[in-house]
Design a protein around this motif. Sequence first.
Motif, PDB file in Angstrom:
ATOM      1  N   PRO A  21     -45.241   2.263 -77.814  1.00 50.00           N
ATOM      2  CA  PRO A  21     -46.698   2.438 -78.844  1.00 50.00           C
ATOM      3  C   PRO A  21     -47.427   3.305 -77.707  1.00 50.00           C
ATOM      4  O   PRO A  21     -47.226   4.002 -76.656  1.00 50.00           O
ATOM      5  N   VAL A  22     -48.025   4.450 -78.636  1.00 49.32           N
ATOM      6  CA  VAL A  22     -49.461   5.180 -78.427  1.00 49.32           C
ATOM      7  C   VAL A  22     -50.355   5.363 -78.765  1.00 49.32           C
ATOM      8  O   VAL A  22     -50.056   4.604 -80.766  1.00 49.32           O
ATOM      9  N   THR A  23     -51.385   6.393 -78.910  1.00 45.59           N
ATOM     10  CA  THR A  23     -52.255   6.374 -79.348  1.00 45.59           C
ATOM     11  C   THR A  23     -53.029   7.706 -80.599  1.00 45.59           C
ATOM     12  O   THR A  23     -52.783   9.017 -79.152  1.00 45.59           O
ATOM     13  N   ASP A  24     -52.467   7.837 -81.476  1.00 43.32           N
ATOM     14  CA  ASP A  24     -52.801   9.176 -82.302  1.00 43.32           C
ATOM     15  C   ASP A  24     -54.420   9.256 -82.808  1.00 43.32           C
ATOM     16  O   ASP A  24     -54.912   8.362 -83.082  1.00 43.32           O
ATOM     17  N   THR A  25     -54.635  10.388 -82.382  1.00 40.21           N
ATOM     18  CA  THR A  25     -56.206  10.852 -82.641  1.00 40.21           C
ATOM     19  C   THR A  25     -56.276  12.417 -83.610  1.00 40.21           C
ATOM     20  O   THR A  25     -55.971  13.812 -82.913  1.00 40.21           O
ATOM     21  N   ASN A  26     -56.599  12.156 -84.955  1.00 36.87           N
ATOM     22  CA  ASN A  26     -56.504  13.135 -85.679  1.00 36.87           C
ATOM     23  C   ASN A  26     -57.892  14.068 -85.977  1.00 36.87           C
ATOM     24  O   ASN A  26     -59.169  13.510 -85.414  1.00 36.87           O
ATOM     25  N   PRO A  27     -57.334  15.323 -84.957  1.00 37.66           N
ATOM     26  CA  PRO A  27     -58.742  16.116 -84.721  1.00 37.66           C
ATOM     27  C   PRO A  27     -59.328  17.540 -85.982  1.00 37.66           C
ATOM     28  O   PRO A  27     -60.283  17.171 -84.850  1.00 37.66           O
ATOM     29  N   LEU A  28     -59.296  15.961 -86.788  1.00 39.83           N
ATOM     30  CA  LEU A  28     -60.194  16.635 -87.918  1.00 39.83           C
ATOM     31  C   LEU A  28     -61.857  15.700 -87.964  1.00 39.83           C
ATOM     32  O   LEU A  28     -62.546  16.214 -87.305  1.00 39.83           O
ATOM     33  N   ASP A  29     -60.950  14.672 -87.501  1.00 40.00           N
ATOM     34  CA  ASP A  29     -62.667  13.412 -87.734  1.00 40.00           C
ATOM     35  C   ASP A  29     -62.375  12.798 -86.230  1.00 40.00           C
ATOM     36  O   ASP A  29     -63.390  11.791 -86.264  1.00 40.00           O
ATOM     37  N   GLY A  30     -61.962  12.788 -85.585  1.00 38.64           N
ATOM     38  CA  GLY A  30     -61.774  12.233 -83.550  1.00 38.64           C
ATOM     39  C   GLY A  30     -61.441  10.741 -84.140  1.00 38.64           C
ATOM     40  O   GLY A  30     -61.349  10.157 -83.206  1.00 38.64           O
ATOM     41  N   ASP A  31     -60.837  10.368 -85.796  1.00 43.35           N
ATOM     42  CA  ASP A  31     -60.395   8.691 -85.889  1.00 43.35           C
ATOM     43  C   ASP A  31     -58.960   8.632 -84.947  1.00 43.35           C
ATOM     44  O   ASP A  31     -57.838   9.293 -85.206  1.00 43.35           O
ATOM     45  N   SER A  32     -58.903   7.648 -84.235  1.00 44.64           N
ATOM     46  CA  SER A  32     -57.478   7.358 -83.235  1.00 44.64           C
ATOM     47  C   SER A  32     -56.883   6.218 -83.910  1.00 44.64           C
ATOM     48  O   SER A  32     -57.321   5.053 -85.343  1.00 44.64           O
ATOM     49  N   TYR A  33     -56.110   5.825 -84.052  1.00 48.98           N
ATOM     50  CA  TYR A  33     -54.920   4.663 -84.855  1.00 48.98           C
ATOM     51  C   TYR A  33     -53.517   4.615 -83.865  1.00 48.98           C
ATOM     52  O   TYR A  33     -53.190   5.119 -82.649  1.00 48.98           O
ATOM     53  N   ASP A  34     -53.046   3.087 -83.405  1.00 49.40           N
ATOM     54  CA  ASP A  34     -52.099   2.830 -83.227  1.00 49.40           C
ATOM     55  C   ASP A  34     -50.784   3.532 -83.616  1.00 49.40           C
ATOM     56  O   ASP A  34     -51.248   3.393 -84.799  1.00 49.40           O
ATOM     57  N   ALA A  35     -50.262   3.741 -82.968  1.00 51.69           N
ATOM     58  CA  ALA A  35     -48.789   4.461 -83.096  1.00 51.69           C
ATOM     59  C   ALA A  35     -47.500   3.712 -82.929  1.00 51.69           C
ATOM     60  O   ALA A  35     -47.974   3.571 -81.295  1.00 51.69           O
ATOM     61  N   LEU A  36     -46.327   4.363 -83.153  1.00 46.73           N
ATOM     62  CA  LEU A  36     -45.240   4.020 -82.912  1.00 46.73           C
ATOM     63  C   LEU A  36     -44.742   5.792 -82.423  1.00 46.73           C
ATOM     64  O   LEU A  36     -45.002   5.844 -83.253  1.00 46.73           O
ATOM     65  N   LEU A  37     -44.847   5.988 -81.304  1.00 48.25           N
ATOM     66  CA  LEU A  37     -43.605   7.054 -81.420  1.00 48.25           C
ATOM     67  C   LEU A  37     -41.578   6.504 -80.764  1.00 48.25           C
ATOM     68  O   LEU A  37     -41.130   6.306 -80.248  1.00 48.25           O
ATOM     69  N   THR A  38     -41.446   7.589 -82.035  1.00 45.29           N
ATOM     70  CA  THR A  38     -40.109   6.769 -82.876  1.00 45.29           C
ATOM     71  C   THR A  38     -39.619   8.453 -82.938  1.00 45.29           C
ATOM     72  O   THR A  38     -39.860   9.477 -83.010  1.00 45.29           O
TER      73      THR A  38
END
Length: 515
Positions: free
Chosen positions: A157-174
Amino acid sequence: PARDCPEVQAAHSEKLDETDKAVVAEIVHDATKACADRLADEGHNLSAYNTTQNAADVNAVRRALGYDQVNLYGGSYGSLLAQAVMRDHPENIRSVVLTSVLPLEKSLFVDASATTAQAILRLLDTCAADDACNAAYPDLQSKLYEVIDRLNADPVPVTDTNPLDGDSYDALLTGETVRANLVTFLYTTQIIPVLPQAIDDVYEGDYELMTQLSSTRLALLDLLSRGMTFSVVCAEDLIGRTPDDLLAVIASMPSQLVVGTELETIVEHGIYGICADWPVTETDPAVKEPLVSDIPTLVLAGELDPVTPPEYGELVAEYLSKGYFYEVPGVGHNIIIEECARLLAGAFLAVPSQAPDAACIADMPGVVFDLPTEAPELVLEPFSDETRGFNGLVPVGWDELAPANLARKTTALDPTYFVLEGTPGTAAELFGNLAGQLGLDPEMASDSQAQVGNFVWDFYTFERRGNMADIALAEDDEKAYFVFLVSTPEEHDALFEQLFLPAVEAMAPVPVESE
């Protein structure tokens, strides 16, 4: 008009934490069909969007501008389009520069499983052949395969953050995420140097750099016009190629380096399933014939290009009686940003009847990999700008983008950035300009105000695309001044104390000499 598919962007972003790749493929497929249905309901004839029609548009633009002949440049899909213009409207072209070339006879979506895997292997081989890279990241291929297998079986489990708008998403590093990141950033020459470190870090259990790559890839989701892409691909890219061809290409590559999805899912919900639902008619199979031409043409290919490898450029050049082919070392998909490539293109356009001087290629170092080193000591030096009328301090050894406008660039992904400025006007006016550029509320109040050095400063600290940003603003009777720093959250406090505050304190107007 652009035929975009926000439905697909949303599906990708919302399913970053889905563990079942078949479910993700189905959701993205359904979102793509929803886009097709919406575009059709809006009355768009998607069969009108293909490379033959685009080539006619290019010629129509030429005619409207009143030119008898033009020099044509095409890169990536533009290389395919340029070949179509050469085929359909040859009398109107003086010369052509093609970069990152896709041959007309190839299928991007079928053949890409092989070209992307081979590009990853070229990257690994390049590191292994570099003594310093190999010493820092030994056995990189076996580590990559182990990482991909491990993370596909047990995602992190990781958190990805869109650098364009700063929105963050729960993500899985697969493992599939790792593979996709490598393919994506082999497009971008500036990021290639950090890829071995990203692989090695994940192998050692450090996911920060790979997650940063995943976050950056989020921003790229919005750059593709999928409606246009699928209209072109479904009308012409798959002509003469079957799902069995795609599966055969996938089976010929190491399993870790191809899409990690069940074969049935690849066929049902991949490009063939998407095209079954995309409302276009197949174009004339003649568009897949190789281009034969005597138009003077320069063909440039990047050594590490994952989708249009050097052998593609060579293949196209073989059919061009006045074609000149060059491979640019250490470069990915985006070639023309490289100085040597621009020099070659400029020399060729000046005299297209002869091969350009390619001496700059021999001077290119190839990939200079980012290697683990101790962070250099931060040293400040005086800076004076008589034109803008201020003195200050700047860090030594940072890349100067413009006077007193510097990027640290210790790695390809280092966001650390520093600016000094003095400009006519008031501090309020300057902040209004900055707010517009940075997407801030122009009515935002400062965090604090204090006398530091020569001025009373307003201080602002805020998040910017997942990083921290600091602004200090002041004014005198002549102009407004500001100091600006972008840093990672981990380094923010240290750089604030060691760079930002000393620079604020040192900021001063250039003394006016008495007559």
